[in-house]
Write an enzyme that holds these catalytic residues in place. Structure first.
Site, mmCIF file in Angstrom:
data_model
loop_
_atom_site.group_PDB
_atom_site.id
_atom_site.type_symbol
_atom_site.label_atom_id
_atom_site.label_comp_id
_atom_site.label_asym_id
_atom_site.label_seq_id
_atom_site.Cartn_x
_atom_site.Cartn_y
_atom_site.Cartn_z
ATOM 1 N N ARG A 218 0.828 -1.210 0.000
ATOM 2 C CA ARG A 218 0.000 0.000 0.000
ATOM 3 C C ARG A 218 0.861 1.258 0.000
ATOM 4 N NH1 ARG A 218 -2.976 -3.494 3.813
ATOM 5 N NH2 ARG A 218 -5.010 -3.990 2.870
ATOM 6 N N TYR B 93 -9.529 6.917 -11.437
ATOM 7 C CA TYR B 93 -10.622 7.858 -11.191
ATOM 8 C C TYR B 93 -10.527 8.401 -9.761
ATOM 9 C CZ TYR B 93 -12.844 3.705 -9.058
ATOM 10 O OH TYR B 93 -13.114 2.579 -8.314
ATOM 11 N N LYS C 161 -16.032 11.097 -0.471
ATOM 12 C CA LYS C 161 -17.121 10.565 0.332
ATOM 13 C C LYS C 161 -18.156 11.678 0.527
ATOM 14 C CE LYS C 161 -15.795 6.315 1.168
ATOM 15 N NZ LYS C 161 -16.526 5.177 0.586
ATOM 16 N N HIS D 116 -17.044 -3.549 1.583
ATOM 17 C CA HIS D 116 -16.488 -3.096 0.316
ATOM 18 C C HIS D 116 -15.246 -3.909 -0.050
ATOM 19 C CE1 HIS D 116 -16.840 -0.179 -2.808
ATOM 20 N NE2 HIS D 116 -15.672 0.391 -2.598
ATOM 21 N N GLN E 100 -5.267 -3.047 -6.959
ATOM 22 C CA GLN E 100 -5.655 -1.654 -6.770
ATOM 23 C C GLN E 100 -4.670 -0.897 -5.890
ATOM 24 O OE1 GLN E 100 -9.389 -1.211 -4.658
ATOM 25 N NE2 GLN E 100 -8.392 -1.428 -2.680
ATOM 26 N N SER F 34 -20.292 2.613 -1.218
ATOM 27 C CA SER F 34 -20.250 3.220 -2.550
ATOM 28 C C SER F 34 -21.622 3.727 -2.976
ATOM 29 C CB SER F 34 -19.727 2.205 -3.564
ATOM 30 O OG SER F 34 -19.603 2.769 -4.837
#
Length: 268
Positions: free
Chosen positions: A149, A163, A167, A190, A203, A241
């Site tokens: 990360r 993208y 929030k 999620h 990701q 989301s």
């Protein structure tokens, strides 16, 4: 107090840059000298190259190509952009969009104890050997996952999408007034949706808070562009989301060298 520095104590600087070629300035392909300058900007020498750098030609009219870079030093990230804007090749390139952020370990990454509590909440026996084995395996993986990360390796996969997102703060769906326990539970759901694409999609979530107009930048790398479509669609149904997420522009790119970008754009 810490010494003043542009090098973060945790995480790296992240830059996403989108560009278009100014074809209205061109009557034909770029000259050999300009092609060489473009190549050297996209593939800088080792002593000036960011720790991570990837280039993509992009679909759609908003950009012709994209660069993504990470490094502890923000000057190394921005230097690649400045090389593309320099006299010569810079006359024929327009920067159309960018996002500045930093890599981080999210506050929603579960600790060892939180991971165990999630297993129990899912119906498993607190004292069972199966839970103990899963917790031990997570404890071994966690340092490596956090390292990925903060200082991620880019997968050698053919496609990626980028993208920004926020929030929501609207009445009735203000993420920042929800208690941490509820936010944590929603992010756990999620994450569970994303795990279904392990090995297909990788990701990186980088934080733009204090650096850019959006709060986060999402980078998804895919073994196939189909998986990018599928994961974004699936995760839109998660409450984090569906109720709380606001999305910016989406860009999709296909990994390429500088020469491949020029050939694709009919400028070589």
């Amino acid at each position: 107090m810490p010494e003043p520095s542009v090098i973060p104590e945790s995480g790296w600087h992240v830059g996403h840059f989108m560009y278009r070629f100014r074809r209205e300035m061109l009557d034909g392909p770029l000259s050999a000298d300009l092609q060489a300058q473009f190549h050297d900007a996209v593939h800088p020498p080792e002593d000036r190259q960011p720790e991570r750098l990837a280039a993509y030609w992009t679909s759609g009219h908003r950009a012709d190509f994209a660069l993504m870079m990470l490094d502890p030093d923000p000057a190394k990230v921005d230097a690649v952009h400045q090389s593309l804007m320099a006299p010569g090749i810079g006359r024929y390139i327009e920067a159309t969009w960018s996002f500045v952020s930093m890599s981080e370990v999210s506050e929603y990454v579960p600790t060892i104890e939180e991971f165990k509590r999630r297993l129990v909440a899912g119906g498993e026996d607190f004292n069972s050997p199966a839970v103990a084995a899963k917790v031990a395996a997570y404890e071994r993986r966690l340092p490596m996952m956090n390292q990925q990360r903060l200082q991620p390796d880019f997968p050698d996969w053919p496609t990626a999408c980028f993208y920004p997102m926020n929030k929501s703060r609207v009445v009735g769906a203000n993420w920042f007034t929800e208690p941490f326990s509820r936010r944590n539970a929603m992010m756990a759901e999620h994450a569970q949706s994303g795990m279904a694409f392990a090995g297909k999609v990788s990701q990186l979530i980088s934080v733009g808070v204090g650096f850019d107009d959006w709060e986060w930048m999402v980078t998804l790398w895919g073994r196939n562009p189909q998986y990018l479509k599928e994961i974004v669609y699936k995760m839109r149904f998660d409450i984090a989301s569906a109720k709380y997420a606001e999305f910016g522009p989406f860009y999709v790119g296909y990994k390429a060298t500088a020469n491949e970008i020029l050939k694709h754009c009919k400028l070589a």
